[in-house]
Motif scaffolding. Structure first.
Motif, PDB file in Angstrom:
ATOM      1  N   THR A  42       0.697  -1.472  -0.087  1.00  0.00           N
ATOM      2  CA  THR A  42       0.065  -0.138  -0.033  1.00  0.00           C
ATOM      3  C   THR A  42       0.993   1.335   0.017  1.00  0.00           C
ATOM      4  N   ALA A  43       2.047   1.235   0.697  1.00  0.00           N
ATOM      5  CA  ALA A  43       2.840   2.399   0.913  1.00  0.00           C
ATOM      6  C   ALA A  43       3.780   2.404  -0.622  1.00  0.00           C
ATOM      7  N   GLY A  44       3.845   1.694  -1.321  1.00  0.00           N
ATOM      8  CA  GLY A  44       4.592   1.554  -2.473  1.00  0.00           C
ATOM      9  C   GLY A  44       5.880   1.606  -2.411  1.00  0.00           C
ATOM     10  N   ASP A  45       6.471   1.013  -1.408  1.00  0.00           N
ATOM     11  CA  ASP A  45       7.660   1.299  -0.913  1.00  0.00           C
ATOM     12  C   ASP A  45       8.127  -0.030   0.124  1.00  0.00           C
ATOM     13  N   ALA A  46       8.948  -0.752  -0.366  1.00  0.00           N
ATOM     14  CA  ALA A  46       9.336  -1.834   0.582  1.00  0.00           C
ATOM     15  C   ALA A  46      10.218  -1.611   1.794  1.00  0.00           C
ATOM     16  N   ASP A  47      10.857  -0.313   1.536  1.00  0.00           N
ATOM     17  CA  ASP A  47      11.631   0.200   2.810  1.00  0.00           C
ATOM     18  C   ASP A  47      12.605  -0.715   3.040  1.00  0.00           C
ATOM     19  N   GLY A  48      13.491  -1.201   2.133  1.00  0.00           N
ATOM     20  CA  GLY A  48      14.550  -1.829   2.519  1.00  0.00           C
ATOM     21  C   GLY A  48      14.386  -3.282   3.085  1.00  0.00           C
ATOM     22  N   THR A  49      13.247  -3.675   2.980  1.00  0.00           N
ATOM     23  CA  THR A  49      12.773  -5.009   3.270  1.00  0.00           C
ATOM     24  C   THR A  49      13.409  -6.148   2.381  1.00  0.00           C
ATOM     25  N   ALA A  50      13.863  -7.191   2.990  1.00  0.00           N
ATOM     26  CA  ALA A  50      13.926  -8.238   1.942  1.00  0.00           C
ATOM     27  C   ALA A  50      13.149  -9.348   2.117  1.00  0.00           C
ATOM     28  N   PHE A  51      12.614 -10.101   1.241  1.00  0.00           N
ATOM     29  CA  PHE A  51      11.859 -11.053   0.991  1.00  0.00           C
ATOM     30  C   PHE A  51      12.297 -12.416   0.609  1.00  0.00           C
ATOM     31  N   GLY A  52      12.021 -13.433   0.986  1.00  0.00           N
ATOM     32  CA  GLY A  52      12.310 -14.819   0.493  1.00  0.00           C
ATOM     33  C   GLY A  52      11.296 -15.793   0.289  1.00  0.00           C
ATOM     34  N   ARG A  53      11.259 -16.690  -0.625  1.00  0.00           N
ATOM     35  CA  ARG A  53      10.189 -17.793  -0.743  1.00  0.00           C
ATOM     36  C   ARG A  53      11.009 -19.030  -0.788  1.00  0.00           C
ATOM     37  N   LEU A  54      10.597 -20.229  -0.431  1.00  0.00           N
ATOM     38  CA  LEU A  54      11.187 -21.754  -0.494  1.00  0.00           C
ATOM     39  C   LEU A  54      10.219 -22.134  -1.495  1.00  0.00           C
ATOM     40  N   GLU A  55      10.904 -22.748  -2.482  1.00  0.00           N
ATOM     41  CA  GLU A  55      10.349 -23.334  -3.867  1.00  0.00           C
ATOM     42  C   GLU A  55      10.714 -24.421  -3.957  1.00  0.00           C
ATOM     43  N   ARG A  56       9.702 -25.439  -4.373  1.00  0.00           N
ATOM     44  CA  ARG A  56      10.189 -26.806  -4.990  1.00  0.00           C
ATOM     45  C   ARG A  56       9.231 -26.955  -6.330  1.00  0.00           C
TER      46      ARG A  56
END
Length: 281
Positions: A42-56
């Protein structure tokens, strides 16, 4: 043979597109990442946040996000998957101040992080997660009424939230200058008022995401406790969430507070699981 792999990004929209179905599959358990990620979008800014997902093979089975505070928030994984993540993050040179996750996951990751980095974990806090079953208003009902908080209540609301933050030892502190950037600014608050109109307790709920609403915070000033106000105002916001169409209404409690845990169970909240928070040296 297909194997698990962690994929990292700082693009919140790309992450959301890939992880949305997984997050929506268990809204109660995933309540915190759902609200945090939606707020960042909503803010349109991840603000330096890192995201990760575990996939197979393209199937997401877990996610994490790491805020600028360097605290890692992780959905449930096995000890092997936690070790895989610790190996991946430490190999990339990522720094972490701590981890918050379902209890066994947090413990597994904290131990894996120590093996990979020698950073000693310290248990900071446990949390019980509850989900609303059948809402049961407390009897007897305390005198007074619930009232949705509006803009004219801003000063009083900020004061009560400041008291709450101080009472639970939460940081950072909140005041009029920091309100708009605080975690409380986007909540929907309700006061429980005494018959003379004096607010004696408050509760808030998050905006709905994936049919889920989280009740947070609930606070009654110390000198007003013991009259049933917290139960009454929690029922008010829980009822409002249900009326808005929520299918999962959740809240967290401090395991060290038997009074609040007993209260929420009396009004219909059912235990889901336990969470743990660790700090790293």
């Amino acid at each position: 043979m297909p194997t698990d792999a962690w994929h990292l990004t700082e693009d919140v929209e790309d992450f959301h597109a890939r992880a949305r179905d997984f997050l929506h599959s268990r809204p109660a358990l995933h309540n915190t990442p759902l609200t945090v990620i939606e707020k960042l979008r909503t803010a349109g800014d991840a603000d330096g946040t890192a995201f990760g997902r575990l996939e197979r093979e393209g199937e997401v089975s877990a996610i994490f996000y790491r805020r600028p505070s360097l605290r890692l928030h992780l959905t449930p994984v096995s000890s092997e998957q936690a070790d895989l993540l610790a190996t991946h993050l430490s190999g990339l040179g990522h720094a972490l101040a701590g981890v918050t996750a379902e209890h066994d996951t947090a413990t597994a990751f904290a131990e894996a992080w120590q093996r990979r980095t020698n950073a000693a974990p310290t248990f900071r806090q446990g949390l019980h997660l509850y989900r609303l079953g059948t809402l049961t208003p407390p009897e007897p009902r305390p005198e007074g009424r619930g009232r949705v908080v509006g803009e004219p209540d801003r000063e009083q609301l900020i004061r009560l939230c400041s008291e709450f933050v101080a009472a639970v030892g939460e940081v950072p502190a909140v005041d009029a200058d920091s309100w708009d950037s605080s975690r409380f600014a986007d909540r929907h608050f309700t006061f429980w008022e005494a018959p003379d109109g004096t607010p004696v307790s408050m509760a808030a709920m998050t905006s709905m995401v994936a049919g889920m609403v989280r009740v947070d915070p609930v606070y009654t000033p110390a000198h007003l406790r013991g009259h049933g106000y917290a139960g009454a105002v929690t029922v008010e916001v829980s009822r409002a969430a249900l009326a808005a169409g929520a299918t999962d209404v959740v809240l967290y409690t401090d395991p060290a507070n038997p009074t609040s845990n007993a209260l929420y169970q009396r009004i219909g909240y059912v235990p889901v699981t336990d969470f743990a928070m660790y700090e790293f040296s």
